[in-house]
Every structure is written in structure tokens, then in C-alpha cells.
Scaffold this active site. Structure first.
Site, mmCIF file in Angstrom:
data_model
loop_
_atom_site.group_PDB
_atom_site.id
_atom_site.type_symbol
_atom_site.label_atom_id
_atom_site.label_comp_id
_atom_site.label_asym_id
_atom_site.label_seq_id
_atom_site.Cartn_x
_atom_site.Cartn_y
_atom_site.Cartn_z
ATOM 1 C CD GLU A 221 -3.020 -1.243 2.160
ATOM 2 O OE1 GLU A 221 -2.979 -0.388 3.083
ATOM 3 O OE2 GLU A 221 -3.895 -2.125 2.098
ATOM 4 C CD GLU A 340 -3.719 -6.611 2.819
ATOM 5 O OE1 GLU A 340 -2.473 -6.582 2.748
ATOM 6 O OE2 GLU A 340 -4.385 -5.806 3.507
#
Length: 544
Positions: A221, A340
Site C-alpha cells: 500500500e 490482499e
């Protein structure tokens, strides 16, 4: 729908007395069901996903203290993981960008010669003694409290890990039949703000010396680096960092053609889409698949209703289309993965993400994700901090685990076209998906199909089987909560065809048998349930 079609539809419902169910229902239940018709196409494959489509993650938080990596030598956890094979196992998450490899024995030949990890029987030799397992599980429960506090405060400790952690992780994936993807730290930066690859080189050289077959990621991220670490990396630079990693891998005989996946961005908003575009512009050629993360809701501000709301479930399609559109423009044909994903971000929703109701989000994501063309979906998390795991702190399987195992056994990679309609039009509360039956893990005839469905309503549904497959016998796998009604949605136990699912012992799963049904025109789906229906004699042209 014309008056004639409606009349014919009603007559059809009234004239067919046959449907399937676990028990006899009252006349009142018969009136309150939703009738669903299906429109299917068995002649062609709509999409084809990776055979490891349903994959799992182990959160990097497990290595915050290296001793907890020994939980991966638990025979029980290995048994549970093996049932999910074939699958990727991603080791990563927020804390991967705060981890550095700190080898204790890198230059010691004795370690390489005498390491038990080289033994042929390492899966049997590396087993956690029961007394130590109990102690580690108790300590891990306390560790999770500290990790959750870090997440709330966004203050993360630097973590060092040694060869032991790598060996334990690889041993777990190898003994479980999974394929490891290791997440490298992207926040190690040079003064010029490019990625400092020196630590990664050391780790890669160690893994190559041990002949560990594995794939790689870089960073987690990147859109949140500024909040987490006060570091900003733009998309173009991120792409250059991946190019650098690909060159390092190409220098290796073992990893020359290994998988590299990224950039693991959060689901797109304005600036996150810019980050992805910049990354693809400079780094698309370095990766084998483009990864992004998806959660439906904020775990701290959600409710039971969100988990049952079809409009919330539909948001996956919107976000997926945005990402795929961006990827197709920059790198046509590039595979797209959910690198994810789970129900709620922020570690999950307490009392929801690890209960029966979470299965609606999970099964719908598997069905819709495959239909949209996602190639792999990696579930957060098999084991790690948070409340969205597949096994609990005692390493006992939760409802989503059982759902995942049934999906693995029954659902093949070929996606078929299916739509569900009620008398009022397209149904919202009953959601259906259709695949060829998994040929590798079943002994069913060529042309068999698996229909899976979820009922978001408390009222039962009656699904009309199309005439083309109504002569096929059916094997039903109906999953319901241990308790009836809305209260059961909060349960951490699940029933398969009326029997509560639990491990026989630490090395043995139950048989997970379906209930055979005679050929007929209708299937019954209880309220607040999901089910797999295997039609073994469907003779689907697309599945032969």
C-alpha cells in the site's frame, strides 16, 4: 415481463411440487419463499482464472517477534493450510515495510551444512510440541493486543528477522503444498529517494543458497507511506524501484524467471489511481500481475446490515472495473490480482469478520471476482493479527475457512454465464454463480458444473433449475449457521447439511460430504445461507 410470461411463470411455480430442503417446512414457509429462475449458458467459458484463484496470506506481523514464526510448525495449522492447496501464500502486509533481514549465520558454513531445513524429512522433523504450541498461542493473543495498538496509533516498530524466520516460513509453505510470495521492504530508501536494495539482495542471496522456490513483492500500500512513515513515493519512482528489483532477480539463476507482483495499492480513489497510472507507465514490464487491495467497509464503523447489503457487495464491481480499465490502457493483457482482501479494513470488524455472516462477503467476492476477470484473490488472512482470519487464536477453523475448502474442492477455474431472476426482475437478495466443477479434486464426469448461491434474506429461496440440466442428479452442500435466525449470523460455527463442522483431530479434517438429491426442477436455499450444488450430469459443452 408480458402478462402471458408472468402467467406461465406462476403456473410453473404452482405445478412443480418438488424442491429440496433439509427438513419439512410449514405452509407459511412455503408462501414466504422467493422464487428464482436462472438464465445460463453452458456452451462457452466466460472467463478462466488461475488454478490458485483462492489464495491466502500470512500477515507479516507474525515476525514482529521471531518466536511466533514457530507456530507455523504446528501440525494442525499445516493440515488446515494443505487443504487450501493449490494456492499462493503471501507473506506481507503493513509490517513488511518495517522489516529488515538481519542474518545471524550468513557467513557460517556450519549453518548451511547442518541446518535441519535441508533434510528430506523436514516436514516430520519440524513439528511444534503440544506444550510449546499452547504456550505460544497464549502469548500470541497478548501480542495481538500490542499490534492492534500500533495500528491505531500508526506507530510501527522496526523489526529484524533472521534465517530462522525465512526457513520456518518456507518450510510451512513447502510442507503445505503452497507457493510462497515474499513481500520485501520498500521503505528502505536512499538519499535520492530511490529504493535501497542492499538488504533485499542479501535476503535473495540467502534464499537462493537454500534453493527456496518463491516469488516476490515489493512494498505494501504505497499510497499510505506518508501516513505510516512520513515518506512519499510517486508512481513513476515506484515503477523504477520494481525495475531495479526485476534486474536483481534476473541476475539470479534460480529467480531469473520467478514471479514478481505489485504494486499492492489500496482500492482506487483519485490520488491512488494516479499512483497506479504512474507505476504502470514506468514499471509495468517488471511485474507478472498487477495487484491491488480491496475491502468493502471500515471495520471500526460498520454493521451487520452492511455484510448483508447487496449494494455494498456490488461496490467490488465498480472498483474492479476502475483498476482493470487503468491496467488495460497502460499494459494490455496484464493479469490483475486482488493481492490482499477481506471484508473490512482496519484489521476487520470485531464480532463480524470472523463469524458466519462474513461468508456472504467472501463467497460473493469469489464469485463476482472471477466473473469480472480477476486472476487471483488473496484472502487476508490465514493467521495474523486482526479479526478477519480463517483460523482463530487456538488454530481452530472459522466459518470462512470451511467455505474456502469447499470452494477449493468443488469449483473449477472455468467461469460460466449465469443470471438469476425473480418475478419482479433481477433478484438482489439471492446471488448465484456457475463454474465448471473442479476436475482435479473430484471424480465427477466430464461436463459437470457447480452452481453456488447465497441467500442474503431470512426467507428461503426456491431456485428453478433450467430444463437443460434438470435431469442431472445433484449433490448439495448447504452451509448454515450453528444457530437459527439473525442471532446465528454472529456464530463462529457452521453446519454443513445440518452437521456442525469441526476437525476430527489435529491432523484430520471431516469428510465434507454432500447430500445427494434426485433430479428435479427446484433447489431450496434456506434463509441466511449459502450453498454449492454440484450437477454431475449437466453435460456442459464448455466443461468437457
Amino acid at each position: 415481463m408480458s402478462g402471458i410470461l408472468i402467467l406461465a411463470f406462476v403456473i410453473s411455480i404452482l405445478s412443480h411440487g418438488y424442491y429440496v430442503g433439509a427438513s419439512v417446512r410449514s405452509a407459511r414457509d412455503e408462501v414466504n419463499f422467493e422464487s428464482v429462475n436462472l438464465n445460463v449458458d453452458l456452451s462457452r467459458v466466460l472467463k478462466r482464472v488461475n488454478e490458485r484463484f483462492l489464495s491466502v496470506a500470512i500477515d507479516a506481523s507474525l515476525v514482529a517477534e521471531e518466536k511466533f514464526m514457530y507456530l507455523l510448525t504446528s501440525p494442525k495449522l499445516r493440515t488446515l493450510a494443505k487443504a487450501l492447496s493449490p494456492a499462493f501464500l503471501r507473506f506481507g502486509g503493513t509490517r513488511q515495510d518495517f522489516m529488515t533481514f538481519n542474518p545471524a549465520f550468513l557467513h557460517s558454513n556450519e549453518y548451511h551444512k547442518n541446518s535441519v531445513f535441508d533434510a528430506d524429512d523436514l516436514c516430520e522433523r519440524l513439528e511444534l510440541p503440544p506444550i510449546l504450541e499452547e504456550r505460544l498461542k497464549q502469548e500470541w493473543a497478548l501480542q495481538e493486543v500490542l499490534l492492534q495498538k500500533e495500528d491505531l496509533q500508526r506507530k510501527y516498530r522496526s523489526v529484524k528477522f533472521t534465517e530462522y524466520a525465512v526457513d520456518l516460513l518456507y518450510s510451512f509453505t513447502n510442507c503445505s503444498g503452497l507457493d510462497l510470495i515474499f513481500g520485501l521492504n520498500e521503505l528502505l530508501r536512499t538519499t535520492g529517494n530511490s529504493w535501497d536494495s542492499s538488504n533485499a539482495r542479501t535476503l535473495i542471496q540467502y534464499c537462493e543458497s537454500k534453493q527456496y522456490s518463491m516469488a516476490w513483492e515489493l512494498g505494501n500500500e504505497p499510497n499510505s507511506y506518508e501516513k505510516k512513515a512520513g515518506i512519499r513515493v510517486n508512481g513513476y519512482q515506484l515503477g523504477q524501484d520494481f525495475i531495479q528489483l526485476r534486474r536483481i532477480l534476473q541476475e539470479s539463476k534460480l529467480y531469473h524467471d520467478t514471479g514478481l507482483y505489485g504494486p499492492d495499492i489500496s482500492q482506487p480513489r483519485e490520488h491512488r489511481r494516479d499512483l497506479l497510472e504512474g507505476f504502470l507507465e514506468s514499471g509495468a514490464e517488471a511485474i507478472d500481475a498487477c495487484t491491488w487491495h480491496h475491502y468493502y467497509v471500515n471495520g471500526r464503523h460498520t454493521s451487520l446490515n452492511d455484510f448483508l447489503d447487496p449494494e455494498v457487495l456490488n461496490t467490488l464491481a465498480l472498483k474492479t472495473h476502475e483498476v482493470m480499465e487503468t491496467v488495460d490502457l497502460a499494459s494490455p493483457g496484464k493479469k490483475v490480482w486482488l493481492g490482499e482482501t477481506s471484508s473490512a479494513y482496519g484489521g476487520g470488524a470485531e464480532g463480524l469478520s470472523d463469524t458466519f455472516v462474513a461468508g456472504f462477503m467472501w463467497l460473493d467476492k469469489l464469485g463476482l471476482g472471477a466473473k469480472l476477470g480477476l486472476d487471483v484473490v488473496i484472502r487476508q488472512v490465514l493467521i495474523g493479527s486482526g479479526t478477519y482470519h480463517l483460523v482463530d487464536d487456538n488454530l481452530d477453523p472459522l466459518p470462512d475457512y470451511w467455505l474456502s475448502v469447499l470452494y477449493k474442492r468443488l469449483v473449477g477455474p472455468e467461469v460460466l454465464s449465469i443470471e438469476a431472476f425473480s418475478i419482479l426482475g433481477k433478484t438482489k437478495r439471492v446471488r448465484v454463480y456457475l463454474h465448471c466443477t473442479n476436475k482435479k479434486s473430484t471424480s465427477y464426469k466430464s461436463g459437470a458444473v457447480t452452481l453456488f448461491a447465497l441467500n442474503l434474506s431470512k426467507s428461503p429461496a426456491r431456485i428453478a433449475v433450467p430444463a437443460m440440466v434438470s435431469n442431472s442428479t445433484v449433490e448439495a452442500f448447504v452451509l448454515q449457521s450453528e444457530q437459527p435466525g439473525e442471532e446465528g449470523l454472529y456464530s463462529k460455527s457452521v453446519k454443513l447439511n445440518g452437521e456442525v463442522l469441526k476437525m476430527v483431530d489435529d491432523r484430520t479434517l471431516p469428510s465434507l460430504q454432500g447430500t445427494p438429491l434426485a433430479a428435479g426442477e427446484h433447489l431450496r436455499l434456506p434463509g441466511y445461507s449459502f450453498a454449492f450444488y454440484l450437477l454431475s450430469e449437466a453435460q456442459a459443452l464448455a466443461c468437457r
